[in-house]
Design an enzyme around this catalytic site. Sequence first.
Site, PDB file in Angstrom:
ATOM      1  N   HIS A 198       0.863  -1.198   0.000  1.00  0.00           N
ATOM      2  CA  HIS A 198       0.000   0.000   0.000  1.00  0.00           C
ATOM      3  C   HIS A 198       0.894   1.241   0.000  1.00  0.00           C
ATOM      4  O   HIS A 198       1.493   1.585   1.018  1.00  0.00           O
ATOM      5  CB  HIS A 198      -0.893   0.010   1.245  1.00  0.00           C
TER       6      HIS A 198
ATOM      7  N   HIS B 190       1.528   5.420  -1.648  1.00  0.00           N
ATOM      8  CA  HIS B 190       1.167   6.606  -2.445  1.00  0.00           C
ATOM      9  C   HIS B 190       2.444   7.207  -3.011  1.00  0.00           C
ATOM     10  O   HIS B 190       3.318   7.633  -2.245  1.00  0.00           O
ATOM     11  CB  HIS B 190       0.469   7.651  -1.565  1.00  0.00           C
TER      12      HIS B 190
ATOM     13  N   HIS C 123      -4.691  -0.568   5.934  1.00  0.00           N
ATOM     14  CA  HIS C 123      -4.225   0.241   7.081  1.00  0.00           C
ATOM     15  C   HIS C 123      -5.162   0.155   8.293  1.00  0.00           C
ATOM     16  O   HIS C 123      -5.740   1.151   8.726  1.00  0.00           O
ATOM     17  CB  HIS C 123      -4.017   1.699   6.684  1.00  0.00           C
TER      18      HIS C 123
ATOM     19  N   ASP D 143       1.372   2.668   3.586  1.00  0.00           N
ATOM     20  CA  ASP D 143       0.507   3.842   3.411  1.00  0.00           C
ATOM     21  C   ASP D 143       1.336   5.117   3.479  1.00  0.00           C
ATOM     22  O   ASP D 143       0.853   6.156   3.947  1.00  0.00           O
ATOM     23  CB  ASP D 143      -0.633   3.873   4.441  1.00  0.00           C
TER      24      ASP D 143
END
Length: 354
Positions: free
Chosen positions: A17, A19, A178, A251
């Site tokens: 996960h 970004h 998360h 995350d």
Amino acid sequence: MIASVNQISLLKPDDWHLHLRDGKILKGVLSHTADVFCRAIIMPNLDPPITTLSQAQEYKKRIIQSIPKGVSFTPLMTAYLTDDMPANVLERGFREGVFHGAKLYPANVTTNSSYGVTDISKVSNLFETMERIGMPLLIHGEVTDFNVDVFDREAVFIERHLEPLLRTFSSLKVVLEHITTIDAIDFVEKSEFDIAATITPHHLHINRNAMFNGGLRSDFYCLPTAKREIHRIALRQAATSGKPCFFLGTDSAPHTRRFKESSCGCAGIFNAPFALESYLKVFEEENALDRFEAFSSINGATFYGLPLNTERITLIRKDISVPQMIDVGLDGDPNDFVKPFHSGETLRWAIEDV
Ligand code: DOR
Ligand code: ZN
């Protein structure tokens, strides 16, 4: 995994996960992940979001072009679910290996989620397709109902939406992303369905007090927010349990100073620069270093049905100081730097230089 007092060698990890953003900042944040992780599930919450095969392919190209020379890293792209996403786009994207999963953001739940799903019952056709083809559904599991206390939104999502969803689509593969609560841990652990969860480093280190320590500290604000200490303790037990349903997903979500230091600071913690070191601190404190490899390098790949990495990584016992700020290659203005998680702290494991 081979561990001694001063050295750990393990299969190279994956981040399930992440970004990365887009544009100039992409290169500046990507190197921190690509230097350490073999693969990462890339979140599609750009603006506009990644909803088509060509958007995903183009974004993937831009990521690959930003990988530092000599480094091997594979971005695993995902689709962003909207109310009007055509099911055949998901099916084609998954069958052609463009999409590794699809992300459900309840509309307005977090950063760039305004295009998200306004009502889960409106996209049953997408879940039906995903269940049939075995495509993982990645869920930001919080309700957006303003009447629900912000610290209860994950638990309420599970009860109101996730349970019924899995009862209806009982073979759907789901990653609850998360996780932050005992409610989520219990639900995933005890589930009869095909569900797993990612756990971030920050939710293993901080509880909700961090956001209010001597003032309002947006550096510790992320979504879902950190919860009470009992939840943090339970998350540490879950992550270090070795159970296949829990795996690494950072995350890592960079926001520059100007967007953090604002009267409406953005949600997100940039933990990529020291993610592995951060997780290791937890596993060491919990006397579970021998279970780290399952969490970081095995359980996620197994859940996604992907081969394990063959390369290895070595960590050595060495103090490292985490800088206050990281220059992510924007214009050199300190307002465009990003504060890393653990800034100003000393961590005790370091990745061996190769
Ligand atoms: O804290 C978060 N930041 N949570 C999310 O769900 C999104 C992320 C971001 O993109 O900034
Ligand atoms: Zn995220």
